[in-house]
Design an enzyme around this catalytic site. Structure first.
Site, mmCIF file in Angstrom:
data_model
loop_
_atom_site.group_PDB
_atom_site.id
_atom_site.type_symbol
_atom_site.label_atom_id
_atom_site.label_comp_id
_atom_site.label_asym_id
_atom_site.label_seq_id
_atom_site.Cartn_x
_atom_site.Cartn_y
_atom_site.Cartn_z
ATOM 1 N N HIS A 1 -1.414 0.866 -9.629
ATOM 2 C CA HIS A 1 -2.091 -0.086 -8.733
ATOM 3 C C HIS A 1 -2.724 -1.216 -9.551
ATOM 4 O O HIS A 1 -3.921 -1.485 -9.457
ATOM 5 C CB HIS A 1 -3.149 0.617 -7.882
ATOM 6 C CG HIS A 1 -3.462 -0.136 -6.615
ATOM 7 N ND1 HIS A 1 -3.896 0.475 -5.468
ATOM 8 C CD2 HIS A 1 -3.411 -1.461 -6.323
ATOM 9 C CE1 HIS A 1 -4.112 -0.421 -4.520
ATOM 10 N NE2 HIS A 1 -3.820 -1.616 -5.020
ATOM 11 N N GLU B 1 -2.623 8.499 -3.770
ATOM 12 C CA GLU B 1 -3.061 7.627 -4.846
ATOM 13 C C GLU B 1 -4.523 7.920 -5.167
ATOM 14 O O GLU B 1 -5.336 7.966 -4.244
ATOM 15 C CB GLU B 1 -2.902 6.162 -4.443
ATOM 16 C CG GLU B 1 -3.174 5.187 -5.555
ATOM 17 C CD GLU B 1 -2.944 3.745 -5.140
ATOM 18 O OE1 GLU B 1 -3.895 2.939 -5.296
ATOM 19 O OE2 GLU B 1 -1.848 3.423 -4.648
ATOM 20 N N ARG C 1 0.860 -1.177 0.000
ATOM 21 C CA ARG C 1 0.000 0.000 0.000
ATOM 22 C C ARG C 1 0.898 1.228 0.000
ATOM 23 O O ARG C 1 1.985 1.223 0.608
ATOM 24 C CB ARG C 1 -0.923 0.034 1.231
ATOM 25 C CG ARG C 1 -2.062 -0.979 1.189
ATOM 26 C CD ARG C 1 -3.098 -0.621 0.133
ATOM 27 N NE ARG C 1 -4.278 -1.469 0.178
ATOM 28 C CZ ARG C 1 -4.438 -2.590 -0.541
ATOM 29 N NH1 ARG C 1 -3.450 -2.998 -1.328
ATOM 30 N NH2 ARG C 1 -5.535 -3.294 -0.450
#
Length: 317
Positions: free
Chosen positions: A280, A261, A233
């Site tokens: 991602h 993000e 993450r």
């Protein structure tokens, strides 16, 4: 009246193996994060969180789900739903998607590692400019790799490293244990392992213990020329500290996740030297949907039969 609704982000008729609604007494409702709910959230017994829709969407109906018994994510991480757990009744099971993302995430971790070491971004740029960029490039062979976060995804990463003739693979997890492949070190031993690693792959969940785990001190312990790969993450890494190291040219990085993000236009990380960024993309691949459907069919079959569910991460209350 007992709640019987099941909220699914995939239409029920597209999931083979679901218990029949008439036999199981379940009402399947399709909701993939739209503004309008498919039914009263208070009637929801089993909530499957929409995939890749963010925290705001994930937690929006949870406070009204007064009869929910199960919250099932389609991601390995649960950080996007944690802020909503306090609004749920006691005794709700939170289940993650262990078994769904291992193959695709580990595959991308290896791809990012190889692309960075072998200079693939530079080759692409050279092709666009019609430049033949011959030279000597790094190989994964003979490198020492450190996997930080040795759960099912970390183990899948090591599975894929086996044919590449790495000199060594070290493993770090929350607590020490021994696996068929060898010792797993506790987080407390991480500082002593970093200086020996040519490649550091992050696959740890985001928790209070791992938020900014990769800070200035962590990065300073990495050897000169080392590669940091993040498929965990974004907030596991302190972006400001990472930028400082990248701009010095001392280390390189390959990032599937960032903080913030999505990475906004104009952010300095886009153009930092020695960084490769993917959007991602570890989980959302062609491998996702078949595995997600199998997970949901299995979980709901167990739920309808009153059998224990798999992948239970915690119970509220």
């Amino acid at each position: 009246m007992t709640a019987t609704d099941v909220w699914l982000p995939i239409p029920a008729d597209e999931i083979e193996g679901l218990p029949a609604s008439s036999d199981a007494g379940l009402n399947y409702r399709y909701w993939d994060g739209g503004q309008d709910y498919p039914a009263d959230p208070a009637d929801c017994a089993f909530y499957v969180v929409p995939y890749m829709r963010g925290t705001e969407v994930a937690v929006r109906p949870m406070a009204a789900m007064t009869s929910v018994q199960v919250v099932q994510t389609l991601s390995a991480g649960i950080d996007h739903v944690q802020s909503g757990l306090g609004s749920l009744p006691a005794g709700v099971l939170l289940c993650n998607a262990k078994g769904v993302h291992e193959a695709s995430t580990a595959e991308l971790a290896l791809a990012l590692t190889l692309a960075s070491l072998r200079g693939i971004p530079g080759f692409v740029e050279g092709q666009q400019r019609e430049e033949w960029r011959a030279g000597i490039y790094s190989a994964l062979a003979d490198k020492s790799v450190l996997i930080v976060g040795y759960g099912s995804i970390g183990a899948a990463v090591e599975d894929r490293l086996v044919p590449f003739e790495c000199a060594r693979v070290a493993r770090v997890a929350r607590s020490a244990r021994t696996t068929e492949r060898g010792e797993v070190h506790p987080l407390a031993e991480l500082p002593g392992l970093l200086p020996d690693a040519d490649v550091v792959i992050l696959s740890t969940p985001l928790t209070t213990a791992t938020h900014h785990l990769v800070d200035a001190g962590f990065l300073a312990r990495m050897k000169d020329g080392a590669l940091l790969v993040n498929v965990a993450r974004g907030p596991v890494v302190d972006t400001k500290a990472l930028l400082t190291e990248l701009e010095s040219g001392r280390i390189t990085a390959a990032l599937d996740v960032t903080d913030p993000e999505p990475l906004p236009a104009g952010h300095p990380l886009w153009h930092a030297p020695g960084v490769l960024i993917s959007p991602h993309a570890g989980g959302p691949t062609s491998a996702f949907m078949p595995r997600a459907k199998r997970l949901l069919a299995g979980q709901l079959t167990r739920f309808a039969a009153g059998e224990p569910l798999r992948n239970v991460v915690l119970t509220t209350g």
